[in-house]
Design an enzyme around this catalytic site. Structure first.
Site, PDB file in Angstrom:
ATOM      1  N   HIS A  83      -9.418  48.835 -19.689  1.00 29.59           N
ATOM      2  CA  HIS A  83     -10.424  49.867 -19.901  1.00 29.59           C
ATOM      3  C   HIS A  83     -11.371  49.912 -18.702  1.00 29.59           C
ATOM      4  O   HIS A  83     -11.910  48.880 -18.289  1.00 29.59           O
ATOM      5  CB  HIS A  83     -11.187  49.612 -21.198  1.00 29.59           C
ATOM      6  CG  HIS A  83     -10.308  49.637 -22.409  1.00 29.59           C
ATOM      7  ND1 HIS A  83      -9.954  50.810 -23.038  1.00 29.59           N
ATOM      8  CD2 HIS A  83      -9.683  48.639 -23.087  1.00 29.59           C
ATOM      9  CE1 HIS A  83      -9.160  50.532 -24.064  1.00 29.59           C
ATOM     10  NE2 HIS A  83      -8.973  49.226 -24.114  1.00 29.59           N
ATOM     11  N   TYR A 121     -20.296  45.579 -25.005  1.00 34.41           N
ATOM     12  CA  TYR A 121     -20.344  46.492 -23.862  1.00 34.41           C
ATOM     13  C   TYR A 121     -21.779  46.756 -23.420  1.00 34.41           C
ATOM     14  O   TYR A 121     -22.001  47.388 -22.391  1.00 34.41           O
ATOM     15  CB  TYR A 121     -19.684  47.824 -24.220  1.00 34.41           C
ATOM     16  CG  TYR A 121     -18.177  47.809 -24.159  1.00 34.41           C
ATOM     17  CD1 TYR A 121     -17.506  48.115 -22.977  1.00 34.41           C
ATOM     18  CD2 TYR A 121     -17.415  47.493 -25.268  1.00 34.41           C
ATOM     19  CE1 TYR A 121     -16.120  48.105 -22.913  1.00 34.41           C
ATOM     20  CE2 TYR A 121     -16.031  47.483 -25.227  1.00 34.41           C
ATOM     21  CZ  TYR A 121     -15.392  47.796 -24.042  1.00 34.41           C
ATOM     22  OH  TYR A 121     -14.020  47.778 -23.982  1.00 34.41           O
ATOM     23  N   HIS A 141      -0.563  46.277 -27.186  1.00 28.59           N
ATOM     24  CA  HIS A 141      -0.693  45.192 -28.177  1.00 28.59           C
ATOM     25  C   HIS A 141       0.630  45.004 -28.923  1.00 28.59           C
ATOM     26  O   HIS A 141       1.503  44.315 -28.434  1.00 28.59           O
ATOM     27  CB  HIS A 141      -1.848  45.438 -29.139  1.00 28.59           C
ATOM     28  CG  HIS A 141      -3.188  45.397 -28.482  1.00 28.59           C
ATOM     29  ND1 HIS A 141      -3.682  44.269 -27.863  1.00 28.59           N
ATOM     30  CD2 HIS A 141      -4.151  46.355 -28.329  1.00 28.59           C
ATOM     31  CE1 HIS A 141      -4.870  44.517 -27.364  1.00 28.59           C
ATOM     32  NE2 HIS A 141      -5.176  45.774 -27.622  1.00 28.59           N
TER      33      HIS A 141
END
Length: 747
Positions: free
Chosen positions: A293, A367, A583
């Site tokens: 990301h 984050y 995943h």
């Protein structure tokens, strides 16, 4: 009874002793047995096995027959002189033990492969590539580039394609579709309506009203949502079948055993072959981080240095607006009672810890540097008061580090939420104006599943789920039809390789069913299920890719987050329409889905360090087992800011996996090659990195001088896959002749 492999006994005396042929040989079974002893009954683990060795000097192999008592015997052939790899062949053939139940199971498995072939978008070029050539870049003299800046720029001389005449598009039940202009106009006139204004002359005037008439035939037909739902239910039904589960479990265990035998017999051979290859080793084979990301692509120390640097050199820069007042960077930190000296990695508190395990909500809060959302907005957002300048500078530093590493590449995920129609404009301006490009990086678009959040916030313009889909895909259809309407978006899309669907999969959701409301009818506050999102993303990308391919533009893969948590039905939905997934650890719970993922070689970008912090302890991660069985798996970092410590996060991921699972150099090189194959980098680059014939099956597609993978490993993987597919093909019922063309494709 044990199956034993020995060196050829020719030339040995009767009382000679067999020596160990490979490291790890089971000395308790055969190391001290004489040639004469093998003709006698040997007590092995409490069971009497009758072994008989027959010498064959011409064929240079040792057939060993074994059986229990008076039972029928099987024969094992050991061929140490095989030019590809040493293998064990078991006879009689397993085909002789097939019964009606196995035939029925093979028919069901074949049906799942056909269902995937029915839905999946596959590029029409012979390489299965979604893009053939990379965008043209202009390289800058390295001496003239400041430290921390990328060494490439856009080539502004590339011409923008013109408008495509006689083609229109409109949104029909949540899916944008292409129509021939004359046919569309005729159908609208016959129904008393007017032709939609989505031709090349006015591509952005598609309007908000949904056209009810569906008489016109789309240029590229696609399976409806009800068909997808029925097919997904069928896959789940097959996955839950008792005989199919037993069959898949046995085949997966057999693949495990074959791999263990292969490594026992050929590990030394692989090592010797690799040592003879000049220059190439694990460090200088290409590795692509296929799942990372963008907003967390830097490590925590890098982010800390950047924040301190800005706070010391630019404290008076106005960076955010609160309560109608512009605040400087210094004022923001003063309101938090922090100075540059106070900041540390521990103060930032962005690393995942024990508190985040099975708590995705707490993980999302990581984050926020120092637990403050305003710092995330300032430093980690592309759309803020400073137009994302800090994040752009951070990104350029990350790109520069990656270019220095030379052999590492990444596909950064950046969000398009679908809140408004101008998100694409803002994103394309940010990437193009800041020149956030690199030959080492491509972009992925992630669409968070946040429709229910937008409804709860009463976001203007989001009345139905179709409104969100229009905001995500409308601009893409417009710029594909006529690139001149949005040149910067057209430029940015050259570096976009795929789409992702992200959010917490463990959230409870309704089961999918045929009569679910269509997107224009979905106006309630509840979030649509995972499979609902996946289908409508797939359907719109399918239509978009068809025309982009026709126009010679690059096309996009669908590679969603899937199988990290939640129900295994997510894996069934992705099996039908996704090219690869991220995943996939939930596949360990369902042998049938795991087996058909193996048969179709769907790529799994797995992140064991990420899973270890969120959902599954490292020692329970199925990566090693998936890899041994031959699934198309690779390693990725997910979020270096939260899970890693070093500048080279992907190397950190590989090194931990090697240490925990005792992976060999050939294992690591195979995992690295899988990452390149799963990635969306262009065909010409893959030819350079893997060899000109990388897309071919078997050893024809392997160039050890570029991949560092021994031919015997590739031959073994190919033989195992073709053996499984061949078994199903031979024994399936014959109502529908032919075999699925995409079953073995590496799309």
């Amino acid at each position: 009874a044990h199956v034993m492999a020995f060196p050829h006994p020719s030339g040995m005396e009767d009382d000679g002793v067999f020596e160990e042929a490979e490291e790890g040989y089971d000395s308790d079974v055969g190391a001290d047995l004489s040639y004469r002893d093998l003709r006698e009954s040997v007590d092995t683990a409490g069971r009497v096995a009758c072994l008989e060795v027959v010498e064959d000097t011409k064929r240079r192999h040792v057939p060993i027959t074994f059986g229990l008592g008076n039972e029928s015997r099987s024969q094992v052939l050991v061929r140490p002189s095989d030019p590809e790899y040493q293998k064990i062949v078991i006879t009689p053939s397993e085909d002789e033990m097939v019964n009606d139940e196995v035939r029925e199971v093979c028919g069901e498995l074949y049906e799942t492969l056909s269902l995937r072939e029915k839905h999946l978008f596959v590029p029409s070029n012979p390489y299965g590539a979604f893009a053939l050539e990379p965008p043209r870049l202009k390289y800058i003299n390295e001496d003239a580039v400041p430290k921390g800046k990328p060494r490439v720029q856009y080539d502004r001389h590339e011409e923008i394609g013109g408008a495509l005449p006689n083609v229109v598009y409109r949104c029909n039940h949540g899916v944008f579709m292409w129509y021939a202009e004359g046919e569309e106009a005729a159908s609208q006139t016959s129904s008393g309506g007017t032709a939609p204004e989505t031709s090349s002359s006015a591509p952005q005037q598609e309007g908000r009203a949904r056209e009810e008439n569906t008489a016109a035939s789309p240029m590229f037909p696609i399976s409806s949502f009800s068909e997808f739902t029925a097919d997904m239910k069928r896959v789940m039904s097959i996955a839950a079948s008792g005989p199919t589960k037993s069959f898949a479990y046995r085949r997966l265990k057999l693949l495990d055993s074959k791999y263990n035998l292969y490594t026992l017999l050929n590990e030394g051979r692989e090592r010797n072959v690799q040592q003879r290859v000049p220059h190439r080793d694990f460090y200088n084979v290409r590795k692509v981080d296929v799942h990372v990301h963008h907003s967390s692509s830097m490590n925590q120390k890098h982010l800390l240095r950047f924040i301190k640097h800005k706070l010391r050199l630019h404290p008076d820069e106005k960076v955010i607006v609160r309560d109608g007042k512009e605040l400087t960077l210094k004022e923001v930190f003063e309101s938090l009672n922090l100075t540059a000296y106070d900041l540390s990695v521990d103060t930032l508190d962005v690393h995942a810890d024990q508190r985040t395990f099975h708590r995705f909500d707490r993980f999302n809060l990581k984050y926020n540097p120092c637990g403050q959302s305003r710092l995330r907005e300032i430093f980690l957002k592309s759309n803020n008061h400073i137009q994302g300048r800090y994040l752009a500078e951070l990104t350029k530093e990350v790109l520069s580090d990656m270019e220095d590493s030379k052999y590492q590449y990444a596909e950064y995920r950046i969000s398009v939420y679908g809140r408004s129609g101008d998100e694409w404009d803002a994103l394309s301006h940010w990437i193009v104006d800041n020149e956030l490009i690199s030959p080492h990086v491509r972009w992925m678009i992630q669409v968070p599943r946040l429709y229910s959040v937008f409804k709860a916030m009463s976001i203007k313009g989001i009345n139905t789920f179709e409104d969100m889909l229009r905001n995500v895909f409308g601009a893409l259809f417009a710029v594909t039809l006529d690139p001149a309407t949005n040149p910067k978006l057209h430029e940015m899309l050259k570096y976009v390789v795929g789409f992702d669907s992200v959010d917490d999969e463990s959230k409870p959701e309704d089961s999918i069913y045929k009569q679910m409301p269509l997107p224009h009818e979905w106006s309630g506050p509840k979030n649509p299920p995972y499979a609902y999102y996946i289908y409508f993303m797939h359907a719109n990308l399918y239509q978009l890719n068809k025309l982009r391919e026709q126009r010679g533009f690059n096309t996009f893969t669908l590679r969603p987050h899937c199988g990290e948590a939640g129900d295994v039905s997510h894996c069934a939905a992705a099996f039908l329409v996704a090219h690869h997934i991220n995943h996939g650890i939930r596949l360990r719970k369902t042998p049938v889905l795991q087996y058909i993922y193996y048969l179709t070689q769907i790529g799994l970008g797995m992140s064991p360090l990420s899973n270890n912090a969120l959902f599954l302890n490292y020692n329970r991660n199925p990566f090693r087992k998936f890899f041994a069985r031959g699934l198309n798996v690779t390693l990725s970092t997910d979020d270096p800011l939260q899970f890693h410590y070093s500048k080279e996060a992907i190397i950190e991921e590989y090194s931990v996996a090697k240490s925990v699972w005792k992976l060999t150099s050939c294992d690591l090189s195979e995992i690295a090659r899988n990452s390149v194959m799963q990635s969306g980098f262009e065909h010409s680059l893959k030819c350079k990195w893997l060899g000109d014939d990388y897309y071919k099956k078997g050893i024809q597609g392997n160039d050890i001088h570029r991949t560092n993978i021994a031919d015997c490993r590739v031959a073994f993987r190919t033989d195992m896959l073709e053996s499984e597919l061949g078994f199903i093909e031979r024994h399936r019922p014959r109502e529908d002749p032919g075999s699925p063309s995409s079953a073995t494709s590496n799309s």
